[in-house]
Design an enzyme around this catalytic site. Structure first.
Site, PDB file in Angstrom:
ATOM      1  N   CYS A 110       0.047   6.069  -6.867  1.00 44.87           N
ATOM      2  CA  CYS A 110       0.785   5.078  -7.752  1.00 44.87           C
ATOM      3  C   CYS A 110       0.648   5.565  -9.276  1.00 44.87           C
ATOM      4  CB  CYS A 110      -0.067   3.719  -7.698  1.00 44.87           C
ATOM      5  SG  CYS A 110       0.607   2.452  -8.654  1.00 44.87           S
ATOM      6  N   HIS A 152       5.021  -1.300  -1.366  1.00 48.43           N
ATOM      7  CA  HIS A 152       4.230  -0.845  -2.502  1.00 48.43           C
ATOM      8  C   HIS A 152       4.568  -1.227  -3.699  1.00 48.43           C
ATOM      9  CE1 HIS A 152       1.825   2.028  -4.669  1.00 48.43           C
ATOM     10  NE2 HIS A 152       2.654   1.730  -5.792  1.00 48.43           N
ATOM     11  N   GLU A 153       6.023  -1.343  -3.962  1.00 47.92           N
ATOM     12  CA  GLU A 153       6.550  -1.602  -5.313  1.00 47.92           C
ATOM     13  C   GLU A 153       6.563  -3.132  -5.364  1.00 47.92           C
ATOM     14  OE1 GLU A 153       6.761   0.178  -7.701  1.00 47.92           O
ATOM     15  OE2 GLU A 153       6.822   2.201  -6.469  1.00 47.92           O
ATOM     16  N   HIS A 156       3.345  -5.005  -6.573  1.00 47.76           N
ATOM     17  CA  HIS A 156       2.875  -4.975  -7.880  1.00 47.76           C
ATOM     18  C   HIS A 156       3.456  -6.421  -8.475  1.00 47.76           C
ATOM     19  CE1 HIS A 156       1.786  -0.804  -9.077  1.00 47.76           C
ATOM     20  NE2 HIS A 156       2.565  -0.420  -8.269  1.00 47.76           N
TER      21      HIS A 156
HETATM   22 NI    NI Z   1       2.577   1.611  -7.869  1.00 51.39          NI
END
Ligand code: NI
Length: 183
Positions: A110, A152-153, A156
């Site tokens: 990341c 993953h995104e 966030h």
């Molecule tokens: Ni990330």
């Protein structure tokens, strides 16, 4: 064009849920996306979420280079070196649902934890419903590495960084050490 600073783990904006975008067609969102693309291209990653440039809004961008689609560990999925990549894609207010209960575990990094990596389990097959910059509702299905990037995104946007998903902490560390010592 603006290259923004990418905030790192510890910054409070990375720990809180981001706000829904009310008008995806606004100039403000168009400018945010341009800044995100410039910043991602400069940083050299595959994806970026708005909170990573300290904008707590539900916007992510990502792309998948062909080489990543065909990475050795995804060969089992039928992908090969002829598999095209995914061009730069913008997801506004994305909502993920798993299509199957299949999961896979692979190393993840990341831009908000530079130099580090760890193994994370993700759903292998997902559907994402989102809005476009034109304000249209759209749906895509994604698999394997493509699905991993999106999960993953989108994490966030809920204030979740990948270390919170690690179950085997022996896999977590500095990439340079792992590459040097073959872990
Ligand atoms: Ni990330």
């Amino acid at each position: 064009m603006a290259i923004c600073q990418i905030v790192r783990m510890g910054h409070p904006v990375l720990r809180v849920p981001a706000d829904a975008v009310k008008d995806p067609t606004s100039d403000e969102i168009a400018e945010l996306v341009v800044d995100m693309i410039d910043t991602l291209e400069e940083a050299g990653g595959v994806g970026l979420a708005a909170p990573q440039i300290a904008e707590p809004k539900r916007v992510v961008i990502y792309h998948v280079p062909p080489a990543r689609m065909a990475a050795e560990r995804y060969k089992d999925s039928g992908l090969d070196e002829n598999t095209p990549g995914i061009p730069m894609t913008v997801l506004i207010n994305p909502v993920i649902e798993p299509l199957t209960q299949h999961t896979n575990t692979a190393m993840e990094g990341c831009l908000s934890l530079p130099g580090m990596a760890g193994a994370v389990e993700r759903f292998s097959d997902i559907r994402v419903t989102f809005q476009t910059l034109e304000g249209k509702q759209d749906v895509i299905e994604a698999h394997d590495f493509h699905a991993r990037v999106i999960q993953h995104e989108c994490d966030h946007l809920d204030g979740i960084l990948y270390p919170a998903r690690i179950t085997d902490f022996s896999t977590f560390g500095y990439l340079e050490e792992m590459q040097t010592h073959g872990a």
